[in-house]
Design a protein around this motif. Structure first.
Motif, PDB file in Angstrom:
ATOM      1  N   SER A   1     -18.249  -4.704  11.036  1.00 12.07           N
ATOM      2  CA  SER A   1     -17.499  -3.380  10.444  1.00 12.07           C
ATOM      3  C   SER A   1     -17.329  -4.110   8.933  1.00 12.07           C
TER       4      SER A   1
ATOM      5  N   GLN B   1      -3.436  -2.901   6.762  1.00 13.20           N
ATOM      6  CA  GLN B   1      -3.137  -4.067   7.333  1.00 13.20           C
ATOM      7  C   GLN B   1      -4.444  -5.250   6.913  1.00 13.20           C
ATOM      8  N   GLU B   2      -5.421  -4.776   6.774  1.00 21.47           N
ATOM      9  CA  GLU B   2      -6.640  -5.603   6.327  1.00 21.47           C
ATOM     10  C   GLU B   2      -6.329  -5.889   4.705  1.00 21.47           C
TER      11      GLU B   2
ATOM     12  N   THR C   1      -8.494  -1.164   5.940  1.00 23.06           N
ATOM     13  CA  THR C   1      -7.149  -0.477   6.365  1.00 23.06           C
ATOM     14  C   THR C   1      -5.729  -1.151   5.774  1.00 23.06           C
TER      15      THR C   1
ATOM     16  N   ALA D   1      -7.082   1.027  13.372  1.00 25.27           N
ATOM     17  CA  ALA D   1      -7.658   0.019  13.877  1.00 25.27           C
ATOM     18  C   ALA D   1      -7.597  -0.080  15.422  1.00 25.27           C
TER      19      ALA D   1
ATOM     20  N   SER E   1     -11.050   6.790  15.904  1.00 23.02           N
ATOM     21  CA  SER E   1     -11.272   5.346  16.225  1.00 23.02           C
ATOM     22  C   SER E   1     -12.522   5.194  17.134  1.00 23.02           C
TER      23      SER E   1
END
Lengths: 528, 306
Positions: free
Chosen positions: A156, A188-189, A186, A515, A492
């Motif tokens: 990814s 969070q990433e 994202t 996610a 997703s």
């Protein structure tokens, strides 16, 4: 080590800056033909400092960075690295000095493994096994999980960025240049990335952080240099500015807030997807599974998701580039269109803007007026009569779009490839909006477009919906989605969650859904 | 010598020129360059190999001539496509036409002259072993060289840094450039290697296969080598398998015709092509592996921006 620089004529008083000067770029000038991409640009980077480089598309950021990384030669100016004037003739020399770079468009080799990709960037003479061990160690130390033997094509976008970062870290750089690192992540990433960056800065590494996301810059950067039209217009401490003041400095004028208007109550369903499914077409494509979605007249529905979760496949199925297995799967207006081709769908009042503007949305070698003909030849504009092209009408329409959507071009009716990315995007979207379609489906409307143009495009999308059209936007940009969407669904792994009113959602919740981690999502999006 | 043994020997002779040309082109294409001029480089190699052997009296020096002339043609191709960024497909086709014409002109004087054969090696005792002696220990040097090249190319491509760089350049030349790899240098070297192999393959025809000069004697083998590379999905061992399969079916249909099998001869002549394509397509079913092995930048010109 104490070559301290205090005389920088181009900016006002700047707060106390920490760290010793690592790289001092003085009077960098780079000319491409008649365009001055960098005009006597000066930039000082210090150890332990996260330094933001801000500016719109075409402001000259990328050119400057390429010069620092040795990928371009400047026409004039000096680079002083740790007190020594240097010429950086190639990226290899930049790396030898201790300058590493994480690219915006990943520079990875898809057909090679993670370890092979990293080996290519390192000096020769290291055994493969030792390298794999080092990769594991660095990825453990910085919380960047990686499998050295995985093939990049299977990974990814977030993981690919980790490869780039680990590759950079293994070179033990003193300066890391990051070009738009969070544009594909994202929330969070992105948070995880910020932790890594802060840790690197604490260890004394200098970081040059290029972005046009102002809240990020305010959150993690210690210092900012703002560029406009190839010049440095200002240096500042971003934490002491507001997002509005930074945006003003970047654009040169205030960016207007979007006018949302009011959603008409319960408009008719203009676009309906019912149990839409499709198998994956190849090893790198995603299967679409049982998607249900209604888009009503007057509203903007956005589909959020990380790249490669089925967005392009969904777009193809809705636009008619790929046919569904049953006609009822896609309804436009009130007509089942699942088995109809793209022209039929356009005639029914739908318009489509694909993600990739050059090559998919427009033919690079054709003039704009000819590109106009390609999507509007049979939608009632009288551009084709008796099989003959009415070029004068196409030209008139092209002029109208150019004026209404502020498409800037150096001469009249150029080839599509001659336009910059942002201008072409304005044209490609303007071409469809100009029709006043009943249904508009657009994938990544403002990808790689600067703040001013993005605001224009977003406003146009909202206005179109308020005038009674159903607008479906597929985007990876959460800021954009929250700015324009009335309802938000998340895709997703080929499955779509229910579309939830935007007010009821938080960025964090959408991030988790993106996610594929949300437990209490209703409807089709399950907890995978 | 038994009939079976002689058939096997002819299979090797038929497969070797294909293998030499294909393994060279494989490296070229792995680096991202599509050189369609294999046929042209081969035929120039054939005539120069013949001429070299005539002039020096040594078939080995003839082979060296063939190799160098193939490289010369490749250098021309490299200059046009890499340096001047000419279209690779058009330039490759032109190279083939040039090679055919050039070889006809050079070879005019050699038509009908007896050639000098590059004979097989003789190892006392081993070469005289029954059955396997001539097969394994009595071949000419180029046969062993072609097999060594397959092993060498396979090792270099997948086990060394040089091979990693070649694959990287073929996969994404822009990224390779950004990493500081000299894309054009890598491609020049690959193209020259491909030219050397193609020239040698041509030399094999005029020094071993039929030791004489006949105009157009490559008879499309360069094109077959090109097809083998694609159908073998750019993997050296599969090129080896494909070349030998093609050689084997070609010889077998020849023998079948000689024994009067009642199948139209046109069909028999098409058999090697059909068999090779069928087998290689079947073994390339794994699409992921195929995609990973296909050089993504194949045929795309590269202009470094500075």
């Amino acid at each position: 080590m104490t070559v301290d620089d205090t005389t920088n004529p181009q900016h006002g008083v700047v707060g106390e800056r920490r760290g010793t000067v690592l790289l001092d770029a003085r009077g960098i000038t780079k000319r491409f033909g008649e365009i001055l991409a960098n005009d006597t640009v000066s930039l000082t980077l210090r150890a332990g400092e996260i330094h933001a480089l801000l500016g719109e598309n075409g402001a000259g950021k990328s050119t400057l960075v390429k010069i620092l990384y040795g990928a371009l030669d400047p026409n004039a100016g000096d680079l002083v690295w740790q007190g020594q004037t240097v010429t950086i003739a190639s990226p290899a020399e930049a790396r030898a000095l201790g300058i590493g770079m994480v690219f915006q468009h990943f520079s990875l080799f898809e057909a090679l493994t993670v370890a092979e990709n990293i080996a290519l960037a390192l000096p020769p003479g290291q055994s493969f096994r030792a390298l794999s061990e080092r990769i594991r160690q660095v990825s453990r130390d910085y919380g960047l999980t990686l499998d050295p033997s995985a093939i990049v094509a299977d990974l990814s976008v977030g993981v690919r960025q980790r490869i780039e970062i680990v590759r950079c870290l293994l070179q033990e750089p003193k300066l890391i240049i990051m070009d738009e690192p969070t544009s594909v992540l994202t929330p969070q990433e992105a948070d995880q990335l910020f932790v890594t960056l802060e840790r690197l800065a604490l260890e004394g590494c200098a970081i040059l952080y290029i972005s046009h996301r102002l809240e990020e810059v305010q959150r993690i950067c210690h210092h900012a240099t703002i560029m406009r039209h190839g010049k440095v217009v200002m240096e500042c401490d971003p934490t002491k500015e507001t997002a509005g003041s930074l945006a003003r400095l970047m654009v040169g004028s205030a960016v207007h807030d979007l006018k949302r208007g009011v959603v008409p109550r319960e408009g008719d369903v203009r676009l309906a997807l019912k149990d839409l499914s499709a198998e994956a077409e190849g090893p790198f494509s995603v299967a679409i599974e049982n998607i249900d979605l209604d888009v009503r007249a007057g509203e903007v529905v956005a589909i959020a998701g990380i790249a490669g979760n089925g967005q392009s496949e969904l777009f193809e199925l809705v636009s008619g580039e790929r046919l569904s297995s049953s006609a009822d799967a896609v309804t436009i207006g009130a007509v089942p269109m699942g088995r109809a081709g793209i022209t039929k769908r356009r005639r029914a009042g739908a318009a489509f803007v694909p993600e990739e503007r050059l090559g998919h949305g427009a033919v690079p070698g054709l003039k704009l007026s000819e590109n106009l003909l390609l999507t509007r030849h049979s939608t009632g504009d009288g551009l084709v009569q008796g099989g003959f092209l009415k070029r004068d009408r196409a030209g008139a329409l092209e002029q109208r779009i150019k004026t209404n959507f502020d498409v800037r071009m150096s001469h009249d009716d150029p080839e599509a490839r001659a336009l910059s990315g942002g201008n072409l995007q304005k044209f490609v979207i303007g071409r469809e909006l100009d029709r006043q379609p009943d249904v508009l489906v657009v994938n990544q409307p403002t990808w790689g477009v600067d703040a001013g143009a993005a605001a224009l495009i977003r406003q146009e999308l909202i206005d179109l919906s308020r005038n009674g059209a159903a607008v479906l936007v597929i985007s990876q940009d959460l800021d954009e989605i929250f700015e324009i969407a009335d309802r938000i669904a998340v895709i997703s792994r080929g499955k779509l969650s229910d579309a939830i009113p935007a007010q009821k959602l938080t960025r964090e919740r959408v991030g988790l859904l993106m996610a594929g981690l949300d437990e209490d999502s209703g409807g089709a999006g399950d907890a995978a | 010598m038994g009939a079976f043994e002689s058939i096997l020997l002819t299979v090797i002779t038929a497969a070797t020129p294909l293998l030499l040309a294909a393994i060279g082109e494989l490296v070229v294409e792995r680096s991202g360059v599509l050189n369609l001029g294999v046929e042209g480089m081969m035929i120039v190699g054939a005539v120069m190999g013949f001429a070299g052997a005539q002039a020096t009296g040594s078939p080995y020096l003839g082979a060296v001539f063939a190799l160098l002339s193939g490289m010369g043609m490749a250098l021309l191709f490299g200059f046009l496509t890499l340096h001047l960024v000419a279209n690779q497909v058009a330039t490759g086709l032109a190279l083939t036409l040039l090679g055919l014409g050039l070889s006809g002109m050079i070879g005019e004087a050699f038509v009908g002259q007896p050639g000098i054969r590059l004979t097989g090696i003789e190892i006392p005792v081993l070469s005289d072993l029954p059955l396997v002696g001539r097969l394994l220990f009595g071949q000419d040097v180029l046969v062993y060289l072609s097999l060594a090249l397959v092993a060498g190319v396979s090792y270099v491509l997948f086990r060394t840094r040089a091979g990693l760089i070649i694959r990287a350049v073929g996969d994404n030349h822009a990224s390779a450039h950004a990493l500081g790899v000299s894309v054009l240098k890598v491609r020049y070297l690959a193209v020259l290697f491909g030219g050397a192999c193609a020239g040698l393959a041509g030399g094999y025809l005029s020094l071993v296969y039929t030791p004489q000069w006949v105009e157009g004697m490559t008879a499309g083998r360069g094109w077959i080598a090109l097809a083998l590379v694609v159908f073998a999905t750019w993997r050296p061992l599969r090129v080896l398998a494909g070349a030998y399969l093609f050689g084997a079916v070609g010889i077998l249909q020849f023998h079948a015709q000689a024994h009067g099998v009642a199948i139209p001869s046109q069909f028999m002549s098409a058999l090697p092509y059909v068999a090779t394509i069928a087998v290689l397509v079947i073994i390339s079913r794994n699409r992921i592996l195929t995609r990973v092995n296909t050089p993504a930048c194949l045929g795309r010109p590269f202009v470094p921006d500075r």
